[in-house]
Design a protein around this motif. Structure first.
Motif, PDB file in Angstrom:
ATOM      1  N   PRO A   1      -6.163   7.163   6.407  1.00 31.50           N
ATOM      2  CA  PRO A   1      -5.933   5.988   7.257  1.00 31.50           C
ATOM      3  C   PRO A   1      -6.478   6.255   8.649  1.00 31.50           C
ATOM      4  O   PRO A   1      -6.438   7.390   9.131  1.00 31.50           O
ATOM      5  N   GLU A   2      -6.978   5.223   9.307  1.00 32.66           N
ATOM      6  CA  GLU A   2      -7.533   5.412  10.648  1.00 32.66           C
ATOM      7  C   GLU A   2      -6.448   5.846  11.635  1.00 32.66           C
ATOM      8  O   GLU A   2      -6.665   6.703  12.481  1.00 32.66           O
ATOM      9  N   ASN A   3      -5.257   5.215  11.522  1.00 33.76           N
ATOM     10  CA  ASN A   3      -4.147   5.529  12.427  1.00 33.76           C
ATOM     11  C   ASN A   3      -2.844   5.116  11.755  1.00 33.76           C
ATOM     12  O   ASN A   3      -2.841   4.686  10.598  1.00 33.76           O
ATOM     13  N   GLU A   4      -1.734   5.216  12.482  1.00 32.84           N
ATOM     14  CA  GLU A   4      -0.425   4.929  11.883  1.00 32.84           C
ATOM     15  C   GLU A   4      -0.243   3.457  11.510  1.00 32.84           C
ATOM     16  O   GLU A   4       0.665   3.106  10.752  1.00 32.84           O
ATOM     17  N   ASN A   5      -1.098   2.589  12.029  1.00 33.08           N
ATOM     18  CA  ASN A   5      -1.002   1.155  11.711  1.00 33.08           C
ATOM     19  C   ASN A   5      -1.904   0.738  10.547  1.00 33.08           C
ATOM     20  O   ASN A   5      -1.851  -0.409  10.113  1.00 33.08           O
ATOM     21  N   ASP A   6      -2.701   1.670  10.063  1.00 26.14           N
ATOM     22  CA  ASP A   6      -3.641   1.369   8.982  1.00 26.14           C
ATOM     23  C   ASP A   6      -2.925   1.516   7.633  1.00 26.14           C
ATOM     24  O   ASP A   6      -2.580   2.618   7.224  1.00 26.14           O
ATOM     25  N   GLU A   7      -2.696   0.404   6.956  1.00 22.64           N
ATOM     26  CA  GLU A   7      -1.993   0.417   5.670  1.00 22.64           C
ATOM     27  C   GLU A   7      -2.945   0.207   4.488  1.00 22.64           C
ATOM     28  O   GLU A   7      -2.499  -0.066   3.374  1.00 22.64           O
ATOM     29  N   SER A   8      -4.230   0.322   4.735  1.00 23.61           N
ATOM     30  CA  SER A   8      -5.208   0.099   3.671  1.00 23.61           C
ATOM     31  C   SER A   8      -5.179   1.251   2.666  1.00 23.61           C
ATOM     32  O   SER A   8      -4.708   2.351   2.954  1.00 23.61           O
ATOM     33  N   LEU A   9      -5.694   0.967   1.484  1.00 26.14           N
ATOM     34  CA  LEU A   9      -5.788   1.975   0.425  1.00 26.14           C
ATOM     35  C   LEU A   9      -6.804   3.033   0.839  1.00 26.14           C
ATOM     36  O   LEU A   9      -7.901   2.712   1.292  1.00 26.14           O
ATOM     37  N   THR A  10      -6.437   4.301   0.699  1.00 24.55           N
ATOM     38  CA  THR A  10      -7.354   5.393   1.033  1.00 24.55           C
ATOM     39  C   THR A  10      -7.342   6.433  -0.082  1.00 24.55           C
ATOM     40  O   THR A  10      -6.466   6.418  -0.954  1.00 24.55           O
ATOM     41  N   LEU A  11      -8.290   7.341  -0.032  1.00 21.90           N
ATOM     42  CA  LEU A  11      -8.316   8.444  -0.991  1.00 21.90           C
ATOM     43  C   LEU A  11      -7.003   9.224  -0.939  1.00 21.90           C
ATOM     44  O   LEU A  11      -6.478   9.644  -1.978  1.00 21.90           O
ATOM     45  N   SER A  12      -6.463   9.399   0.252  1.00 25.92           N
ATOM     46  CA  SER A  12      -5.243  10.180   0.408  1.00 25.92           C
ATOM     47  C   SER A  12      -4.058   9.565  -0.334  1.00 25.92           C
ATOM     48  O   SER A  12      -3.090  10.259  -0.651  1.00 25.92           O
ATOM     49  N   THR A  13      -4.126   8.266  -0.642  1.00 24.90           N
ATOM     50  CA  THR A  13      -3.077   7.586  -1.405  1.00 24.90           C
ATOM     51  C   THR A  13      -2.867   8.249  -2.764  1.00 24.90           C
ATOM     52  O   THR A  13      -1.760   8.262  -3.300  1.00 24.90           O
ATOM     53  N   PHE A  14      -3.944   8.803  -3.325  1.00 27.16           N
ATOM     54  CA  PHE A  14      -3.923   9.292  -4.697  1.00 27.16           C
ATOM     55  C   PHE A  14      -3.834  10.815  -4.805  1.00 27.16           C
ATOM     56  O   PHE A  14      -3.868  11.349  -5.916  1.00 27.16           O
ATOM     57  N   LEU A  15      -3.730  11.509  -3.688  1.00 24.30           N
ATOM     58  CA  LEU A  15      -3.764  12.973  -3.739  1.00 24.30           C
ATOM     59  C   LEU A  15      -2.554  13.554  -4.464  1.00 24.30           C
ATOM     60  O   LEU A  15      -1.420  13.145  -4.241  1.00 24.30           O
ATOM     61  N   ASN A  16      -2.856  14.514  -5.341  1.00 25.74           N
ATOM     62  CA  ASN A  16      -1.845  15.175  -6.179  1.00 25.74           C
ATOM     63  C   ASN A  16      -1.069  14.169  -7.031  1.00 25.74           C
ATOM     64  O   ASN A  16       0.125  14.320  -7.291  1.00 25.74           O
ATOM     65  N   LYS A  17      -1.800  13.147  -7.502  1.00 25.90           N
ATOM     66  CA  LYS A  17      -1.231  12.109  -8.357  1.00 25.90           C
ATOM     67  C   LYS A  17      -2.234  11.730  -9.446  1.00 25.90           C
ATOM     68  O   LYS A  17      -3.413  12.064  -9.365  1.00 25.90           O
ATOM     69  N   GLY A  18      -1.737  11.007 -10.429  1.00 21.33           N
ATOM     70  CA  GLY A  18      -2.612  10.435 -11.441  1.00 21.33           C
ATOM     71  C   GLY A  18      -3.040   9.041 -11.033  1.00 21.33           C
ATOM     72  O   GLY A  18      -2.265   8.301 -10.409  1.00 21.33           O
ATOM     73  N   VAL A  19      -4.278   8.685 -11.358  1.00 23.20           N
ATOM     74  CA  VAL A  19      -4.755   7.310 -11.206  1.00 23.20           C
ATOM     75  C   VAL A  19      -4.637   6.663 -12.585  1.00 23.20           C
ATOM     76  O   VAL A  19      -5.307   7.088 -13.531  1.00 23.20           O
ATOM     77  N   TYR A  20      -3.794   5.667 -12.702  1.00 21.76           N
ATOM     78  CA  TYR A  20      -3.503   5.048 -14.001  1.00 21.76           C
ATOM     79  C   TYR A  20      -4.323   3.777 -14.186  1.00 21.76           C
ATOM     80  O   TYR A  20      -4.236   2.851 -13.371  1.00 21.76           O
ATOM     81  N   ILE A  21      -5.124   3.775 -15.248  1.00 25.57           N
ATOM     82  CA  ILE A  21      -5.964   2.605 -15.518  1.00 25.57           C
ATOM     83  C   ILE A  21      -5.955   2.290 -17.014  1.00 25.57           C
ATOM     84  O   ILE A  21      -5.501   3.085 -17.833  1.00 25.57           O
ATOM     85  N   LYS A  22      -6.481   1.131 -17.329  1.00 28.68           N
ATOM     86  CA  LYS A  22      -6.680   0.747 -18.727  1.00 28.68           C
ATOM     87  C   LYS A  22      -7.860  -0.201 -18.824  1.00 28.68           C
ATOM     88  O   LYS A  22      -8.268  -0.828 -17.835  1.00 28.68           O
ATOM     89  N   SER A  23      -8.408  -0.284 -20.016  1.00 27.54           N
ATOM     90  CA  SER A  23      -9.322  -1.363 -20.366  1.00 27.54           C
ATOM     91  C   SER A  23      -8.621  -2.307 -21.330  1.00 27.54           C
ATOM     92  O   SER A  23      -8.620  -3.515 -21.152  1.00 27.54           O
ATOM     93  N   HIS A  24      -8.010  -1.720 -22.365  1.00 29.45           N
ATOM     94  CA  HIS A  24      -7.343  -2.512 -23.392  1.00 29.45           C
ATOM     95  C   HIS A  24      -6.071  -1.796 -23.853  1.00 29.45           C
ATOM     96  O   HIS A  24      -6.067  -0.565 -23.967  1.00 29.45           O
TER      97      HIS A  24
END
Length: 337
Positions: free
Chosen positions: A210-233
């Motif tokens: 995030p740029e600063n403490e007011n930046d609530e946008s999605l960033t790479l850091s959102t996913f650190l040490n976590k799984g990214v859960y996706i699907k197609s079908h």
């Protein structure tokens, strides 16, 4: 590392621009490399053995390494910001650790380990398929060396699994036969190879912090040490069968269908693995994932909307699977040779 981009030192760009991939010419690695290049935001470097015969996507840079010479791996990874590991199950068991150890010495902050599977929180299923403890050990090693990881929770690759023969989704297209687990109604979360590549490119195209403490946008850091859960079908074998018949223009009469108990199939495959016959591994892995009420369905956790991933059409994914059949058969023949 400070939490916000504003706290970083001079020269910080808040973007992942340099990505190294092990296995960039492989089944999923090629899709990831291609998707990253298509963003126009990344330089992709493939770490490749000198004797590798894999064809790489156009635009990928190549650096030769020797897995028995750590200095070559460290040198190849110097200056890279993100490392993606995709390896065949036939790779020597210590290869992943060698790469991760070298990545730490090269100063890489982030690693996507070789673990493209289901829900990492489903410990029992992971233990039953033997893949969970290995993937957990890979993630733990990354953390122990001071790096952070992001792993893909994508379920089975739909097109690859459909094309891969009777031991996977049960289809043998040459024989027009289908082996169905139980009643064929158990649904699993699956992702196409393209969707996996697309997702990795999306995550790595986000701002790093995030740029600063007011930046609530999605960033790479959102996913650190976590799984990214996706699907197609989210599909059952019966759903797949209906799609296959539509795509091939066939009817039930053209197919030989056999029903088998998923738990018996799992036990049979496991017995083969225990005596060193790895032909049983696929049977074990896929049968276990189709246990009624305890399967690879992580659809409640998927982050498709968060990542603005496109909806995919089942019949188009089935067509992609059919196009893979011959390629996978030739791959098996080459490995046997």
């Amino acid at each position: 590392m400070p939490k916000y981009a504003k706290n970083q030192g001079a020269g910080f760009t808040n973007a992942i621009e340099r990505v190294a991939i092990v296995g960039a010419g492989g089944t999923v690695g090629s899709h990831i490399a291609k998707a990253l290049l298509e963003t126009g935001r990344h330089t992709v470097t493939a770490l490749s053995r000198k004797d590798s015969g894999n064809r790489l996507p156009e635009g990928v840079l190549v650096t030769s390494i020797d897995y028995n010479d750590e200095a070559t791996i460290v040198a190849a990874l110097k200056g890279q910001q993100f490392l993606i590991i995709t390896m065949a199950p036939t790779a020597p068991r210590d290869t992943h650790s060698k790469i991760v150890q070298a990545a730490a010495k090269a100063g890489i902050p982030y690693v996507m380990p070789n673990g493209y599977g289901g829900d990492i929180d489903n410990i029992k299923l992971g233990e039953d398929t033997m893949l969970g403890p290995i993937a957990k050990a890979n993630r733990d090693e990354i953390e122990s060396l001071g790096m952070q990881w992001i792993t893909m929770c994508c379920g089975f690759w739909y097109d690859y699994s459909l094309a891969g023969g009777d031991a996977r989704f049960g289809f043998d297209f040459d024989k027009r036969s289908l082996t169905i687990y139980d009643d064929g109604n158990t649904k699993n979360s699956t992702s196409t190879l393209s969707q996996v590549g697309r997702t990795v490119a999306k995550v790595l195209s986000l701002n790093e912090l995030p740029e600063n403490e007011n930046d609530e946008s999605l960033t790479l850091s959102t996913f650190l040490n976590k799984g990214v859960y996706i699907k197609s079908h989210v599909v059952s074998q019966n759903d797949m069968f209906e799609s296959v018949k539509r795509v091939t223009g066939t009817t039930n009469a053209a197919w030989t269908v056999t029903y088998i108990d998923s738990k018996k199939r799992y036990e049979d495959g496991l017995a083969q693995v225990k005596v060193g016959n790895m032909a049983g591994f696929g049977k074990m892995l896929y049968a276990r994932a189709f246990y009624p009420g305890d399967c690879y369905d992580h659809s409640a956790k998927v982050q498709n909307a968060l990542l603005e991933l496109p909806d995919e059409i089942l019949d188009e994914s089935t067509k992609a699977g059919l196009d893979l059949v011959k390629e996978l058969q030739l791959r098996v023949e080459r490995m046997a040779a």
